[in-house]
Scaffold this active site. Structure first.
Site, PDB file in Angstrom:
ATOM      1  N   ASP A  56       8.900  24.704  -1.772  1.00  0.00           N
ATOM      2  CA  ASP A  56      10.018  25.308  -0.962  1.00  0.00           C
ATOM      3  C   ASP A  56       9.484  25.490   0.295  1.00  0.00           C
ATOM      4  O   ASP A  56       8.526  24.983   0.826  1.00  0.00           O
ATOM      5  CB  ASP A  56      10.431  26.708  -1.623  1.00  0.00           C
TER       6      ASP A  56
ATOM      7  N   ASP B 105      19.309  26.365  -0.785  1.00  0.00           N
ATOM      8  CA  ASP B 105      19.788  28.050  -0.874  1.00  0.00           C
ATOM      9  C   ASP B 105      21.322  27.942  -0.931  1.00  0.00           C
ATOM     10  O   ASP B 105      21.913  28.217   0.002  1.00  0.00           O
ATOM     11  CB  ASP B 105      19.203  28.826   0.222  1.00  0.00           C
TER      12      ASP B 105
ATOM     13  N   GLU C 100      10.701  22.082   5.372  1.00  0.00           N
ATOM     14  CA  GLU C 100      11.235  21.305   6.386  1.00  0.00           C
ATOM     15  C   GLU C 100      10.030  21.019   7.628  1.00  0.00           C
ATOM     16  O   GLU C 100      10.573  19.886   8.297  1.00  0.00           O
ATOM     17  CB  GLU C 100      12.337  22.053   6.850  1.00  0.00           C
TER      18      GLU C 100
END
Length: 700
Positions: free
Chosen positions: A518, A688, A521
């Site tokens: 997770d 999310d 980015e």
């Protein structure tokens, strides 16, 4: 949720001791503290509580101010009516020295007039190379002709980061391949790619100019009326993109907004064209929604285009064309001739990015995951309830709740202790079920003034030299869930070995079966190296409330819940309204206006933190909620050039780690941020979202 929740709950009953500390963070998106750094006075830092009649003083966890994640107020060029239009200001290029090669041609492109320097410094001379790479794939490469120490900042994406499609053996003469490249210098260099069997023009830059600067590349391809374009991920938008839409390619930690760039980058599209067929002559006529009839005879033909570039980019889907704009790198285009949609997909995967990773059989079963499991007992109760109701469950997951203060490769010793977890997983595995924990992408950096705050994965990585740095060579310190953090540098020689060691160490304590990556980015909750000079405050709390904390309780419910559980839904709606009202009263909206920040061109110099051309990034400035563009890798490459590849590389590293941990088994990994070709190593999750119908719709 560890100390952060505990300190928040206590605040209502505490007497605050007057104390102050100075919190510093960089201004204007710089990667380290500078003369323009801003200072915020943080108070309080200590409090007292009465426990069994005895007053006790303790430290209150510092909350990073929301202003730490605010960058310059930038206006995207596509929303600026006064923005300079490169197509009207720039001269284009002229081709010369055209030479035939075994599989195509090469040429030199020189500026056809005075440099425009509209959003960067024009590059005078470019090298064009065209290759028929297979019977169905054509490559068009345009990059600076001269790459040396004076211009190596013009980053060319290497094969070891993103696969460079190889020149295949063309079984027949290149003249027999159905794709045909043509070019012209009238009035400046342009090119077309045709399907020879039908004469259909698949890519067409005629009527436009090529713009190639050190921080801005633009080229335009004409398209037929009401074209049917699909792809250009990742965003939530209609499956058919339409002809009034801009897709942004920049990996962003954004909670699944409609029509905005989110976690991954896949700069590729599939276009399908429909033709009416004359039953007598067999002639074909291109049709659209305006001239199709219910009783006509039609056939379709599809082709694909892949732009291999990792820089911040946009593709403007306009009524008559698609306009590509990149903030660096090169033009590395691949055209796939199809002609069916299935064939285009196969050609893209087989020839350009690789086939998806093969999965173990169990991974195709049912998975259960959520935020908020409090301990092993609660997790096991969920597993047992599935069994009690005869619902097959193959895989159980846990979010960052299991970690010790949200630190990777650790378990909270009170709520998720190793011995209890090992016993639970032994029972889980005995039933043929599996466990997958989350691992985040940032590594906690300990408080140097607190010996008990030691964190072995950081110490190991620090001694191995595997973390991103500021331009001055100091460690880049951002902020994520555990507090101030550093970030793995996947260009560093020892990074994969370090990652594997820590994966193995955690697996020795918690024998999980796969990994969930997770925040890749890569995300950071502040602009710049905000932890520099502030580590004595660690562990710090994010500037926003975590789900479940006072003021951040999640009262949403599934669609249809209000129909079957009306009383509970009404209560949740009422509590949500009270919480929203309290939040609005505590932070009334500001009426102040912030002027837009604009960046100017400095000849020969790149401004990576505030590029002169502003893409339509969902988070605004490139450093907001992300590692800053000037964070520097061990090989000197700046994050600006490879930001959207962090997720791609951490999944590659995780794949290599799991091959070591599970010899002979197919690694099971999913990740949030992906790039073209990431599927070779891992799957992808939707990020999310609230699991409503629109969240599981046409996500590309």
């Amino acid at each position: 949720m560890g100390a952060s929740t505990w300190s928040t709950i206590l605040l209502a009953a505490l007497t605050v001791v007057n104390a102050q500390s100075t919190y510093m963070y960089p201004a204007n998106g710089t990667g380290g503290l500078s003369s323009t750094s801003r200072q915020i006075t943080a108070s309080p830092t200590a409090a007292t509580a009465t426990v069994n009649g005895t007053a006790t003083t303790y430290s209150v966890q510092f909350t990073v101010p929301a202003s730490a994640d605010i960058g310059p107020n930038v206006l995207p060029n596509i929303k600026d009516p006064s923005a300079k239009q490169a197509q009207t200001l720039c001269p284009g290029y002229t081709a010369s020295n055209v030479e035939r090669t075994e599989n195509g041609l090469t040429a030199t492109l020189n500026l056809a007039g005075s440099a425009c320097n509209v959003y960067g410094t024009d590059i005078e001379t470019l090298a064009l190379e065209v290759d028929v790479q297979s019977a169905h794939r054509l490559r068009i490469s345009i990059q600076p002709a001269y790459l040396d120490s004076s211009n190596m900042s013009q980053y060319i994406l290497p094969d070891d980061l993103v696969h460079l499609p190889e020149q295949g053996v063309v079984q027949s003469d290149t003249q027999d391949v159905d794709l045909l490249f043509t070019w012209s210098n009238d009035p400046s260099f342009s090119f077309t790619v045709l399907r020879k069997s039908t004469g259909d023009v698949l890519f067409d830059t005629r009527g436009s100019v090529l713009v190639y600067e050190n921080q801005f590349i633009e080229f335009v391809s004409q398209l037929p009326q009401d074209y049917n374009l699909y792809g250009m991920g990742e965003q939530i938008h209609n499956l058919r993109l339409g002809n009034n839409y801009t897709t942004t390619f920049f990996a962003a930690d954004a909670g699944d907004p409609i029509d905005g760039n989110i976690y991954g980058v896949h700069p590729t599209y599939l276009e399908t064209r429909y033709f009416g067929v004359d039953g007598e002559t067999g002639g074909r006529t291109l049709v659209s929604t305006t001239n199709a009839t219910a009783n006509g005879t039609y056939e379709s033909a599809s082709h694909g285009v892949y732009m291999r570039n990792s820089h911040p980019m946009e593709a403007l889907l306009l009524p008559t064309n698609v306009t590509w704009r990149a903030l660096g790198g090169s033009i590395d285009l691949y055209v796939f001739d199809g002609p069916t949609q299935e064939a285009v997909t196969k050609q893209y995967q087989l020839g350009a990015i690789g086939l998806p990773a093969m999965q173990q059989y169990f991974t195709f079963g049912f998975h259960q995951c959520r935020w908020g499991y409090k301990n092993w007992s609660e997790v096991e109760a969920v597993v047992n309830n599935y069994r009690a109701f005869n619902i097959p469950l193959e895989n159980m997951w846990t979010d960052i709740d299991y970690m010790f203060q949200y630190r990777d490769f650790t378990n909270d010793p009170n709520t998720f202790p190793y011995p209890e977890g090992q016993a639970f997983l032994e029972r889980l595995h005995a039933n043929g079920q599996h466990y997958i924990p989350i691992v985040d992408s940032a590594i906690y950096i300990p408080n140097p003034n607190n010996a008990s705050d030691a964190y072995a994965p950081y110490n190991d990585g620090n001694s191995s030299g595997v973390f991103l740095k500021n331009p001055d060579g100091s460690q880049y310190i951002g902020e994520v869930w555990p507090g101030y953090t550093v970030f793995p540098d996947w260009h560093a020689t020892n990074s994969v070995a370090w990652w594997t060691r820590n994966m193995q160490n955690h697996h020795n304590n918690v024998p999980w079966d796969g990994i969930w990556i997770d925040m890749s980015e890569v995300s950071s909750f502040c602009v710049g190296s905000c932890g520099t000079g502030n580590l004595s405050l660690n562990p710090v709390h994010p500037s926003f409330g975590l789900p479940g904390e006072p003021g951040s309780v999640v009262y949403g419910y599934p669609e249809g819940f209000n129909l079957t559980n009306a009383t509970e839904a009404a209560t949740a709606t009422s509590l949500a309204a009270v919480q929203a009202s309290s939040a609005a009263a505590a932070s009334p909206p500001s009426t102040a206006t912030t002027p837009y920040f604009s960046s100017s061109v400095t000849p020969g110099v790149r401004n990576v933190n505030q590029p002169p051309y502003v893409i339509n990034n969902i988070n605004g400035d490139l450093a907001v909620h992300a590692v800053s563009p000037n964070a520097t890798h061990s090989d000197g490459v700046e994050e600006y050039d490879v930001h959207s590849l962090f997720g791609h590389q951490i999944l590659n590293a995780t794949y290599q780690a799991l091959l070591e941990i599970f010899p002979g088994k197919r690694p099971f990994i999913i990740g949030r941020s992906t790039f073209a070709g990431t599927g070779k190593w891992a799957g992808h999750w939707g990020g999310d979202n609230t699991s409503c119908k629109h969240d599981i719709g046409p996500l590309r």
